[in-house]
Scaffold this motif. Structure first.
Motif, PDB file in Angstrom:
ATOM      1  N   SER A 174     -33.878  37.024  63.514  1.00  0.00           N
ATOM      2  CA  SER A 174     -33.737  37.983  62.422  1.00  0.00           C
ATOM      3  C   SER A 174     -32.807  37.441  61.345  1.00  0.00           C
ATOM      4  O   SER A 174     -31.745  36.907  61.638  1.00  0.00           O
ATOM      5  CB  SER A 174     -33.181  39.299  62.996  1.00  0.00           C
ATOM      6  OG  SER A 174     -32.972  40.238  61.982  1.00  0.00           O
ATOM      7  N   LEU A 175     -33.229  37.599  60.096  1.00  0.00           N
ATOM      8  CA  LEU A 175     -32.425  37.204  58.937  1.00  0.00           C
ATOM      9  C   LEU A 175     -31.938  38.464  58.240  1.00  0.00           C
ATOM     10  O   LEU A 175     -32.739  39.337  57.905  1.00  0.00           O
ATOM     11  CB  LEU A 175     -33.270  36.378  57.962  1.00  0.00           C
ATOM     12  CG  LEU A 175     -32.633  36.056  56.603  1.00  0.00           C
ATOM     13  CD1 LEU A 175     -31.457  35.107  56.766  1.00  0.00           C
ATOM     14  CD2 LEU A 175     -33.669  35.470  55.648  1.00  0.00           C
ATOM     15  N   LEU A 176     -30.624  38.568  58.046  1.00  0.00           N
ATOM     16  CA  LEU A 176     -30.035  39.700  57.333  1.00  0.00           C
ATOM     17  C   LEU A 176     -29.355  39.192  56.071  1.00  0.00           C
ATOM     18  O   LEU A 176     -28.559  38.249  56.127  1.00  0.00           O
ATOM     19  CB  LEU A 176     -29.014  40.412  58.226  1.00  0.00           C
ATOM     20  CG  LEU A 176     -28.281  41.603  57.607  1.00  0.00           C
ATOM     21  CD1 LEU A 176     -29.249  42.722  57.289  1.00  0.00           C
ATOM     22  CD2 LEU A 176     -27.192  42.102  58.544  1.00  0.00           C
ATOM     23  N   ILE A 177     -29.700  39.798  54.933  1.00  0.00           N
ATOM     24  CA  ILE A 177     -29.103  39.419  53.651  1.00  0.00           C
ATOM     25  C   ILE A 177     -28.472  40.654  53.033  1.00  0.00           C
ATOM     26  O   ILE A 177     -29.141  41.686  52.871  1.00  0.00           O
ATOM     27  CB  ILE A 177     -30.159  38.854  52.673  1.00  0.00           C
ATOM     28  CG1 ILE A 177     -30.898  37.668  53.287  1.00  0.00           C
ATOM     29  CG2 ILE A 177     -29.499  38.469  51.341  1.00  0.00           C
ATOM     30  CD1 ILE A 177     -32.132  37.250  52.504  1.00  0.00           C
ATOM     31  N   ARG A 178     -27.197  40.553  52.721  1.00  0.00           N
ATOM     32  CA  ARG A 178     -26.523  41.638  52.014  1.00  0.00           C
ATOM     33  C   ARG A 178     -26.313  41.190  50.576  1.00  0.00           C
ATOM     34  O   ARG A 178     -25.550  40.251  50.304  1.00  0.00           O
ATOM     35  CB  ARG A 178     -25.169  41.923  52.688  1.00  0.00           C
ATOM     36  CG  ARG A 178     -24.221  42.768  51.874  1.00  0.00           C
ATOM     37  CD  ARG A 178     -24.659  44.207  51.794  1.00  0.00           C
ATOM     38  NE  ARG A 178     -23.630  44.992  51.117  1.00  0.00           N
ATOM     39  CZ  ARG A 178     -23.489  46.295  51.245  1.00  0.00           C
ATOM     40  NH1 ARG A 178     -24.313  46.976  52.017  1.00  0.00           N
ATOM     41  NH2 ARG A 178     -22.543  46.927  50.604  1.00  0.00           N
ATOM     42  N   GLY A 179     -27.031  41.809  49.643  1.00  0.00           N
ATOM     43  CA  GLY A 179     -26.858  41.491  48.234  1.00  0.00           C
ATOM     44  C   GLY A 179     -25.704  42.288  47.654  1.00  0.00           C
ATOM     45  O   GLY A 179     -25.309  43.316  48.198  1.00  0.00           O
ATOM     46  N   ALA A 180     -25.161  41.810  46.557  1.00  0.00           N
ATOM     47  CA  ALA A 180     -24.073  42.534  45.890  1.00  0.00           C
ATOM     48  C   ALA A 180     -24.116  42.222  44.399  1.00  0.00           C
ATOM     49  O   ALA A 180     -23.810  41.111  43.974  1.00  0.00           O
ATOM     50  CB  ALA A 180     -22.722  42.137  46.472  1.00  0.00           C
ATOM     51  N   ILE A 181     -24.541  43.207  43.618  1.00  0.00           N
ATOM     52  CA  ILE A 181     -24.539  43.081  42.160  1.00  0.00           C
ATOM     53  C   ILE A 181     -23.664  44.203  41.621  1.00  0.00           C
ATOM     54  O   ILE A 181     -23.792  45.352  42.041  1.00  0.00           O
ATOM     55  CB  ILE A 181     -25.965  43.212  41.578  1.00  0.00           C
ATOM     56  CG1 ILE A 181     -26.878  42.116  42.144  1.00  0.00           C
ATOM     57  CG2 ILE A 181     -25.929  43.166  40.052  1.00  0.00           C
ATOM     58  CD1 ILE A 181     -28.335  42.299  41.787  1.00  0.00           C
ATOM     59  N   ARG A 182     -22.756  43.852  40.725  1.00  0.00           N
ATOM     60  CA  ARG A 182     -21.882  44.873  40.161  1.00  0.00           C
ATOM     61  C   ARG A 182     -21.588  44.521  38.709  1.00  0.00           C
ATOM     62  O   ARG A 182     -21.343  43.366  38.382  1.00  0.00           O
ATOM     63  CB  ARG A 182     -20.582  44.938  40.967  1.00  0.00           C
ATOM     64  CG  ARG A 182     -19.584  45.930  40.401  1.00  0.00           C
ATOM     65  CD  ARG A 182     -18.445  46.116  41.378  1.00  0.00           C
ATOM     66  NE  ARG A 182     -17.246  46.533  40.681  1.00  0.00           N
ATOM     67  CZ  ARG A 182     -16.422  47.465  41.130  1.00  0.00           C
ATOM     68  NH1 ARG A 182     -16.662  48.064  42.265  1.00  0.00           N
ATOM     69  NH2 ARG A 182     -15.348  47.787  40.442  1.00  0.00           N
ATOM     70  N   ARG A 183     -21.658  45.536  37.854  1.00  0.00           N
ATOM     71  CA  ARG A 183     -21.300  45.335  36.446  1.00  0.00           C
ATOM     72  C   ARG A 183     -20.305  46.401  36.023  1.00  0.00           C
ATOM     73  O   ARG A 183     -20.554  47.601  36.208  1.00  0.00           O
ATOM     74  CB  ARG A 183     -22.533  45.419  35.542  1.00  0.00           C
ATOM     75  CG  ARG A 183     -22.205  44.996  34.109  1.00  0.00           C
ATOM     76  CD  ARG A 183     -23.343  45.240  33.146  1.00  0.00           C
ATOM     77  NE  ARG A 183     -23.133  44.568  31.869  1.00  0.00           N
ATOM     78  CZ  ARG A 183     -22.328  45.025  30.896  1.00  0.00           C
ATOM     79  NH1 ARG A 183     -21.634  46.134  31.082  1.00  0.00           N
ATOM     80  NH2 ARG A 183     -22.210  44.357  29.768  1.00  0.00           N
ATOM     81  N   ASN A 184     -19.200  45.965  35.476  1.00  0.00           N
ATOM     82  CA  ASN A 184     -18.221  46.905  34.932  1.00  0.00           C
ATOM     83  C   ASN A 184     -18.770  47.526  33.654  1.00  0.00           C
ATOM     84  O   ASN A 184     -19.278  46.820  32.774  1.00  0.00           O
ATOM     85  CB  ASN A 184     -16.907  46.179  34.618  1.00  0.00           C
ATOM     86  CG  ASN A 184     -16.112  45.910  35.869  1.00  0.00           C
ATOM     87  OD1 ASN A 184     -16.279  46.587  36.877  1.00  0.00           O
ATOM     88  ND2 ASN A 184     -15.250  44.909  35.807  1.00  0.00           N
ATOM     89  N   LEU A 185     -18.655  48.853  33.561  1.00  0.00           N
ATOM     90  CA  LEU A 185     -19.160  49.566  32.388  1.00  0.00           C
ATOM     91  C   LEU A 185     -18.026  50.117  31.537  1.00  0.00           C
ATOM     92  O   LEU A 185     -18.265  50.733  30.508  1.00  0.00           O
ATOM     93  CB  LEU A 185     -20.076  50.717  32.834  1.00  0.00           C
ATOM     94  CG  LEU A 185     -21.277  50.291  33.677  1.00  0.00           C
ATOM     95  CD1 LEU A 185     -22.008  51.510  34.213  1.00  0.00           C
ATOM     96  CD2 LEU A 185     -22.216  49.414  32.871  1.00  0.00           C
ATOM     97  N   GLY A 186     -16.779  49.894  31.961  1.00  0.00           N
ATOM     98  CA  GLY A 186     -15.630  50.405  31.211  1.00  0.00           C
ATOM     99  C   GLY A 186     -15.178  51.762  31.723  1.00  0.00           C
ATOM    100  O   GLY A 186     -15.951  52.494  32.361  1.00  0.00           O
TER     101      GLY A 186
END
Length: 251
Positions: free
Chosen positions: A159-171
């Motif tokens: 089994s392959l597990l991938i945890r993605g993480a995208i974050r953008r500061n909006l102020g």
């Protein structure tokens, strides 16, 4: 200030609690509470170890494609603890916008019910990559594990597990976040291997006393999924404050 923003980012990936509701599976909905401490320890001046744990409490039927149980057994909904996962990656101290790391993942069969775990000890390689810009953080941590011991009556795990993480500061403390848990079960038939959630949501950092918390609400559609898996999930996430010195320079 930039330093303050960086500190906010670092705490964001430090101690998340996630409440997920999974909806649309034919054998019933699921509720998951995920606890994912992430911390680092310095090995040498230019290198450190980044550690990530994944501990899940679930009220769920056996769900195909689920990260908590790659090889589900038929049965009723169960409530309890699922298998425990730990990843450690060896990473150079960030000097630019990109950081990377390589290491390993282990899975421990801590599940309190067959519906909630694989019954197997698992291990394999892990990797992590992060891009940290002025506004964006984009990263992923992935681990491929194979079973090597455990209940001989249960199916082998690959089994392959991938945890993605995208974050953008909006102020003003607001941010956009997308943190899917992507899973591939290599032992499933070809049309049933991947579970790929796509989505995200919005959150805000806030002060309680002198500590900064973050909270967010996210939704994900399972755009690729095994037969019998949920259609979508709703997530409420809280990031608890952590002593800053544990996370200085987190990449």
């Amino acid at each position: 200030s930039m330093a303050h923003a960086q500190e906010q980012e670092q705490s964001h990936f430090a101690l998340p609690f996630e409440f997920d509701g999974d909806y649309g599976a034919p054998n019933g909905n699921a509720l998951l509470l995920r606890f994912m401490p992430l911390w680092r320890s310095t090995v040498r001046e230019d290198w450190s170890l980044v550690h990530l744990d994944l501990l899940t409490l679930a009220d769920a039927p056996p769900l195909p494609g689920s990260p908590i149980n790659p090889e589900p057994v038929p049965g009723q909904k169960a409530t309890g603890l699922s298998d425990f996962l730990h990843m450690t990656v060896y990473t150079p101290t960030p000097t630019g916008k990109f950081t990377w790391g390589v290491g390993g993942v282990v899975g421990v069969p801590t599940a309190t019910d067959d519906a909630l775990g694989s019954g197997k000890w698992t291990a394999g390689p892990a990797a992590r990559i992060t891009y940290r810009g002025e506004k964006w953080i984009i990263g992923a941590i992935a681990g491929q594990r194979w079973s090597f011991a455990g209940d001989s009556d249960r199916a082998d795990v690959s089994s392959l597990l991938i945890r993605g993480a995208i974050r953008r500061n909006l102020g003003s403390g607001w941010f956009f976040v997308s943190a899917p848990l992507i899973n591939a079960n290599w032992n499933a038939s070809s049309g049933n291997r991947w579970l790929v959630p796509v989505g995200g949501g919005f959150g805000k950092t806030f002060k309680l006393g002198d500590r900064t918390w973050a909270a967010s609400v996210q939704a994900y559609a399972n755009v690729v999924k095994p037969t019998g898996a949920p259609d979508w999930s709703l997530r409420v996430a809280f990031i608890a404050p952590v002593p800053k010195q544990l996370f200085v320079g987190d990449g």
